[in-house]
Design a protein around this motif. Structure first.
Motif, PDB file in Angstrom:
ATOM      1  N   UNK A  69      -6.728  11.841  -5.434  1.00 29.65           N
ATOM      2  CA  UNK A  69      -6.093  12.027  -4.132  1.00 29.65           C
ATOM      3  C   UNK A  69      -6.661  11.029  -3.122  1.00 29.65           C
ATOM      4  N   UNK A  70      -7.992  10.898  -3.117  1.00 32.07           N
ATOM      5  CA  UNK A  70      -8.555   9.991  -2.119  1.00 32.07           C
ATOM      6  C   UNK A  70      -8.399   8.531  -2.550  1.00 32.07           C
ATOM      7  N   UNK A  71      -8.455   8.270  -3.861  1.00 32.77           N
ATOM      8  CA  UNK A  71      -8.243   6.877  -4.299  1.00 32.77           C
ATOM      9  C   UNK A  71      -6.856   6.385  -3.878  1.00 32.77           C
ATOM     10  N   UNK A  72      -5.854   7.233  -4.126  1.00 29.50           N
ATOM     11  CA  UNK A  72      -4.472   6.861  -3.765  1.00 29.50           C
ATOM     12  C   UNK A  72      -4.352   6.621  -2.270  1.00 29.50           C
ATOM     13  N   UNK A  73      -4.998   7.489  -1.479  1.00 31.57           N
ATOM     14  CA  UNK A  73      -4.911   7.344  -0.021  1.00 31.57           C
ATOM     15  C   UNK A  73      -5.584   6.048   0.430  1.00 31.57           C
ATOM     16  N   UNK A  74      -6.710   5.725  -0.207  1.00 32.14           N
ATOM     17  CA  UNK A  74      -7.408   4.497   0.198  1.00 32.14           C
ATOM     18  C   UNK A  74      -6.573   3.252  -0.096  1.00 32.14           C
ATOM     19  N   UNK A  75      -5.935   3.256  -1.274  1.00 31.00           N
ATOM     20  CA  UNK A  75      -5.114   2.087  -1.616  1.00 31.00           C
ATOM     21  C   UNK A  75      -3.933   1.969  -0.637  1.00 31.00           C
ATOM     22  N   UNK A  76      -3.312   3.100  -0.321  1.00 27.39           N
ATOM     23  CA  UNK A  76      -2.180   3.068   0.624  1.00 27.39           C
ATOM     24  C   UNK A  76      -2.642   2.522   1.976  1.00 27.39           C
ATOM     25  N   UNK A  77      -3.801   2.981   2.396  1.00 23.70           N
ATOM     26  CA  UNK A  77      -4.330   2.548   3.695  1.00 23.70           C
ATOM     27  C   UNK A  77      -4.605   1.035   3.707  1.00 23.70           C
TER      28      UNK A  77
END
Ligand code: PFF
Length: 448
Positions: free
Chosen positions: A248-256
């Motif tokens: 969940x946080x990996x995906x959010x970081x990449x999106x950011x």
């Protein structure tokens, strides 16, 4: 089946590789031009909302498919299926993504080749090689073929080395260079006369346009292209993430990172256009809109670099190297999709599969080059306006409707023990099941 699969060696390795796939010509060229033609900051605003509310959930669906299946898109989705029709459906969606990645690479490689040729021009100029400098930026089949081949050579070279030694290692080398170059260029351009007008145009929203259907469609298309969705690429990258990591946080970081770099590219390109205007270069088309597309990158910006005197040679070089790097970290992901499929499903040795598929895609590029007027836009449209949204939507359908909910929770829980009580788990499964497919479908149908 191949016996051992690659895996990213660290969380940073995945973040840089996935951000490398996401950050490409779409960010540095596509996003600023779309912003310019769609009401400036109004577009930026809509893009931010759609990237986090629609593209991120769909991106998570693809990552989950890959990490659960620990395999290419087809095999991973088939592992999630229980019934025969579901397995057939898995094949269609997964293989569709693989084809889509190959098609995108076939035209993306041509454009990336131009970026390299425009990087060579100022270098040749500096070395006093006038003839070479003129030739590399003159349109021609031979030049196009040569640079598309060179770009494909680099892509094949990296992918042959595998996940850790190829994708991860090169993403870790190239992404920091990309960020430093981008920052340096922004800082330089912002100091030039006229840049402030560009900043104003970029950051001043025309809020009356926020709900225009065309703007919404462009923003969603841009967000999907930018996160490399619907191509099997994020599924395969997801399959290389270790189980101990928090998806969940990996995906959010990449999106950011993806969104931030697109935004930063706007801070470079739009002010640069206004600086060019200050230097006497025409930056508005006949209908009053800011010039975009190839004319912007290959005419307006080079005219600006020319007007800067000898420092312009260095700025031009830095700019086109930036573009080439952005393209390369994306193209390797596009090649990895089909290669992992061939290796895992057909037991073909990695080196052979990479070279054969790379050459096949290059042959497609050559076909496009010899029919460039008609084929370049056509293939780009088929792959990005039809292929990507449809396949991304079907991936959401797969996770939302076919994948067993308790298995889904189990998968997300790896590396994220408390996820069940989080906001993410309260919203996302339902979102992926209903909101994403319907929203993508609506936007897609409207664009037809
Ligand atoms: N995300 C890349 C960009 O913004 O340029 C393009 C892209 C990469 C599209 C990988 C599709 C893909 F599979």
């Amino acid at each position: 089946m191949a016996t051992s699969r690659g895996e990213f060696s660290s969380r940073l390795g995945f973040i840089l590789a996935a951000a490398g796939s996401a950050v490409g010509l779409g960010n540095i060229w596509g996003f600023p031009t779309q912003t310019a033609t769609n009401g400036g900051a109004a577009f930026v605003l809509v893009y931010l909302v759609l990237a986090f509310c629609l593209a991120y959930p769909a991106f998570m669906a693809e990552l989950v498919i890959g990490r659960y299946g620990q395999a290419n898109a087809v095999t991973s989705m088939q592992k999630m299926s229980r019934k025969t029709w579901q397995k057939q459906f898995a094949f269609i969606v997964g293989f569709g993504g693989v084809i889509c990645a190959g098609l995108i690479l076939s035209f993306y490689g041509i454009i990336a080749g131009w970026m390299m040729s425009y990087a060579i021009e100022p270098a040749a100029e500096l070395l006093g090689m006038r003839g070479v400098a003129t030739w590399v930026v003159s349109q021609g089949d031979i030049r196009n073929i040569l640079f598309a081949a060179l770009f494909m050579f680099f892509t094949i070279f990296i992918i042959r080395k595998g996940v850790e030694q190829g994708i991860e290692k090169w993403s870790k080398r190239l992404m920091p260079v990309l960020i430093v170059l981008l920052l340096m260029l922004i800082l330089y351009v912002i100091t030039l006369d006229g840049a402030i007008d560009g900043l104003r145009a970029y950051l001043n929203p025309d809020l009356s346009r926020v709900l225009e259907p065309d703007l919404l469609i462009s923003a969603l298309g841009q967000a999907f292209f930018s996160l490399s969705l619907g191509t099997s690429v994020m599924v395969i990258y997801g399959s290389y993430i270790a189980k101990k990591e928090n998806l969940v946080s990996l995906g959010a970081q990449v999106t950011l990172i993806d969104v931030t770099i697109a935004f930063m590219a706007g801070l470079l390109i739009i002010p640069a256009m206004y600086v060019a205007q200050y230097q006497g270069v025409e930056i508005f088309a006949a209908d009053g809109s800011l010039i975009s597309g190839p004319t912007m990158v290959f005419d307006v910006l080079p005219a600006l670099f020319n007007s800067m005197g000898s420092i312009g040679l260095f700025v031009a070089f830095a700019f086109f190297v930036l573009m080439s790097i952005a393209a390369l970290t994306s193209s390797i992901s596009m090649l990895e999709g089909p290669v992992s499929y061939a290796v895992e499903r057909h037991n073909i040795e990695r080196n052979k599969a990479t070279t054969a598929i790379g050459l096949l895609i290059f042959a497609m590029s050559a076909l496009i080059i010899f029919n460039i007027e008609f084929m370049l836009d056509f293939i780009a449209m088929i792959a990005t306006e039809y292929g990507q949204p449809i396949i991304a939507m079907l991936c959401c359908v797969f996770v939302g409707w076919i994948f067993n909910r308790s298995d889904l929770l189990e998968e997300i829980k790896h590396g994220n023990e408390d996820v069940e009580s989080s906001w993410f788990w309260k919203i996302w499964p339902w979102y992926t099941k209903f909101v994403c497919p319907v929203a993508i479908l609506m936007v897609f149908l409207h664009s037809l």
